[in-house]
Design an enzyme around this catalytic site. Sequence first.
Site, PDB file in Angstrom:
ATOM      1  CE1 TYR A   1      -1.026  -4.516  12.402  1.00 26.78           C
ATOM      2  CE2 TYR A   1      -2.987  -4.669  11.697  1.00 26.78           C
ATOM      3  CZ  TYR A   1      -2.222  -4.157  11.617  1.00 26.78           C
ATOM      4  OH  TYR A   1      -2.303  -3.654  10.038  1.00 26.78           O
TER       5      TYR A   1
ATOM      6  CG  ASP B   1      14.125   0.368  11.469  1.00 22.78           C
ATOM      7  OD1 ASP B   1      13.471   0.187  11.343  1.00 22.78           O
ATOM      8  OD2 ASP B   1      15.114  -0.747  11.850  1.00 22.78           O
TER       9      ASP B   1
ATOM     10  CE  LYS C   1      -1.532  -0.346  12.005  1.00 23.14           C
ATOM     11  NZ  LYS C   1      -0.712   0.257  11.339  1.00 23.14           N
TER      12      LYS C   1
ATOM     13  CG  MET D   1      -2.081  -0.334   0.458  1.00 22.38           C
ATOM     14  SD  MET D   1      -3.381   0.191   2.049  1.00 22.38           S
ATOM     15  CE  MET D   1      -3.499  -1.412   3.171  1.00 22.38           C
TER      16      MET D   1
HETATM   17  P1  NAP Z   1       3.862  -4.343   3.241  1.00 21.10           P
HETATM   18  O1  NAP Z   1       3.483  -4.466   2.348  1.00 21.10           O
HETATM   19  O2  NAP Z   1       4.181  -5.143   4.243  1.00 21.10           O
HETATM   20  O3  NAP Z   1       4.550  -3.327   3.199  1.00 21.10           O
HETATM   21  C1  NAP Z   1       4.736  -1.989   4.186  1.00 21.10           C
HETATM   22  C2  NAP Z   1       6.511  -2.261   3.917  1.00 21.10           C
HETATM   23  O4  NAP Z   1       7.025  -1.240   5.181  1.00 21.10           O
HETATM   24  C3  NAP Z   1       7.036  -2.805   3.834  1.00 21.10           C
HETATM   25  O5  NAP Z   1       8.282  -2.475   2.362  1.00 21.10           O
HETATM   26  C4  NAP Z   1       7.860  -3.828   4.956  1.00 21.10           C
HETATM   27  O6  NAP Z   1       9.218  -3.789   5.083  1.00 21.10           O
HETATM   28  C5  NAP Z   1       7.973  -1.598   5.586  1.00 21.10           C
HETATM   29  N1  NAP Z   1       8.996  -2.512   6.902  1.00 21.10           N
HETATM   30  C6  NAP Z   1       8.360  -3.142   8.082  1.00 21.10           C
HETATM   31  N2  NAP Z   1       9.674  -2.700   9.067  1.00 21.10           N
HETATM   32  C7  NAP Z   1       9.758  -1.779   8.494  1.00 21.10           C
HETATM   33  C8  NAP Z   1      10.372  -0.856   9.810  1.00 21.10           C
HETATM   34  N3  NAP Z   1      11.334  -0.516  10.663  1.00 21.10           N
HETATM   35  N4  NAP Z   1      11.092   0.602   8.659  1.00 21.10           N
HETATM   36  C9  NAP Z   1      10.873   0.977   7.753  1.00 21.10           C
HETATM   37  N5  NAP Z   1      10.110  -0.116   6.929  1.00 21.10           N
HETATM   38  C10 NAP Z   1       9.459  -0.594   7.538  1.00 21.10           C
HETATM   39  O7  NAP Z   1       2.489  -3.286   4.276  1.00 21.10           O
HETATM   40  P2  NAP Z   1       0.989  -3.531   3.468  1.00 21.10           P
HETATM   41  O8  NAP Z   1      -0.007  -4.551   3.338  1.00 21.10           O
HETATM   42  O9  NAP Z   1       1.427  -3.011   2.034  1.00 21.10           O
HETATM   43  O10 NAP Z   1       0.427  -2.487   4.902  1.00 21.10           O
HETATM   44  C11 NAP Z   1       1.001  -1.952   4.970  1.00 21.10           C
HETATM   45  C12 NAP Z   1       0.061  -0.581   5.703  1.00 21.10           C
HETATM   46  O11 NAP Z   1      -1.491  -0.606   6.123  1.00 21.10           O
HETATM   47  C13 NAP Z   1       0.878  -0.844   7.951  1.00 21.10           C
HETATM   48  O12 NAP Z   1       0.685  -0.081   8.358  1.00 21.10           O
HETATM   49  C14 NAP Z   1      -0.360  -2.150   8.116  1.00 21.10           C
HETATM   50  O13 NAP Z   1      -0.290  -2.285   9.064  1.00 21.10           O
HETATM   51  C15 NAP Z   1      -1.946  -1.294   7.002  1.00 21.10           C
HETATM   52  N6  NAP Z   1      -2.736  -2.312   6.782  1.00 21.10           N
HETATM   53  C16 NAP Z   1      -2.767  -3.421   6.297  1.00 21.10           C
HETATM   54  C17 NAP Z   1      -3.653  -3.687   5.565  1.00 21.10           C
HETATM   55  C18 NAP Z   1      -4.088  -4.838   4.344  1.00 21.10           C
HETATM   56  O14 NAP Z   1      -4.555  -5.144   3.840  1.00 21.10           O
HETATM   57  N7  NAP Z   1      -2.482  -5.201   3.373  1.00 21.10           N
HETATM   58  C19 NAP Z   1      -4.850  -3.300   6.137  1.00 21.10           C
HETATM   59  C20 NAP Z   1      -5.278  -2.700   7.111  1.00 21.10           C
HETATM   60  C21 NAP Z   1      -4.308  -2.132   7.162  1.00 21.10           C
HETATM   61  P3  NAP Z   1       9.810  -6.205   5.162  1.00 21.10           P
HETATM   62  O15 NAP Z   1       8.345  -6.377   4.189  1.00 21.10           O
HETATM   63  O16 NAP Z   1      10.862  -5.877   4.600  1.00 21.10           O
HETATM   64  O17 NAP Z   1       9.479  -5.996   6.142  1.00 21.10           O
END
Ligand code: NAP
Length: 246
Positions: free
Chosen positions: A152, A60, A156, A18
């Site tokens: 989680y 980070d 949040k 996202m």
């Molecule tokens: P994602 O694909 O895992 O992307 C998150 C990014 O953040 C990844 O590139 C990850 O790297 C990076 N990251 C992890 N730890 C970090 C750190 N310490 N410093 C900087 N970057 C870091 O996640 P996503 O599903 O797109 O989700 C994005 C946000 O939306 C999150 O806050 C999540 O909780 C929220 N969210 C997601 C969903 C969903 O359906 N996907 C729904 C509700 C809320 P690595 O891959 O190396 O960890």
Amino acid sequence: MKLLENKVAMVTGGAQGMGAAHVRKLNEEGAKVIITDILEEKGEALAKELGANTTFVKLDVTDAGSWEEAIKVAESVFGPVDVLVNNAGIDIMKPFIEFKAEDLQKLLDVNLFGNFHGMQKILSSMKKAGGGSIVNISSLEGLRGTAGNSIYNASKFAATGLTKAVAQEYAEYNIRVNSVHPGAIKTPGIEADDIKDTVQNYVERIPMKRIGEAEEVANLVAFLASDKSSYSTGSEFISDGGIMAT
Ligand code: NAP
């Protein structure tokens, strides 16, 4: 004129998922975007693809020093930062009784301390810019409890409290702070084979009967980042196909 013309925006966890959709949307709407992530290769590749109005800086979010460095680079390349999207987030799911304190610490480090450091470090840049908008990416799990997702949920919810309090303290500086709460969104994590049945069962309960697209959340983020949302601060914005209303 585009929605975010003359704005400088920083997105954490912006290399993929996202976060990358937020980067693309903010860039499309005219903002200069600092893409940050721990994933250097993917972040650099996205900045290269999008061109001169973006740059990648490794960040980070758990490390306060890393924030200072990234903001310094951002300001030297594009000037004071108007918009911060705190998107980086991680999840660990299992029955509550099986969690170790280290699991909770790991989630809090990214999902809560990430927002804490980011907001503390960006505020002076936003004051220099004459105001700003901080968008903290939460989840439906920041509004309700779900079995198997307890820590989680805790991380949040805590971030939501931070959002609301900082919004109160910085309203007088024209700095707005809001949270975005996506439901199930199409990202690599949700398309994994081993959770296909769980996701399908969930989709049946969503009034719109589908998973959301990352771009649909990005549209909301762009609105909150822009001056079009000028009277909104300290609030929760949901994008979930209607499931929280059931
Ligand atoms: P994602 O694909 O895992 O992307 C998150 C990014 O953040 C990844 O590139 C990850 O790297 C990076 N990251 C992890 N730890 C970090 C750190 N310490 N410093 C900087 N970057 C870091 O996640 P996503 O599903 O797109 O989700 C994005 C946000 O939306 C999150 O806050 C999540 O909780 C929220 N969210 C997601 C969903 C969903 O359906 N996907 C729904 C509700 C809320 P690595 O891959 O190396 O960890």
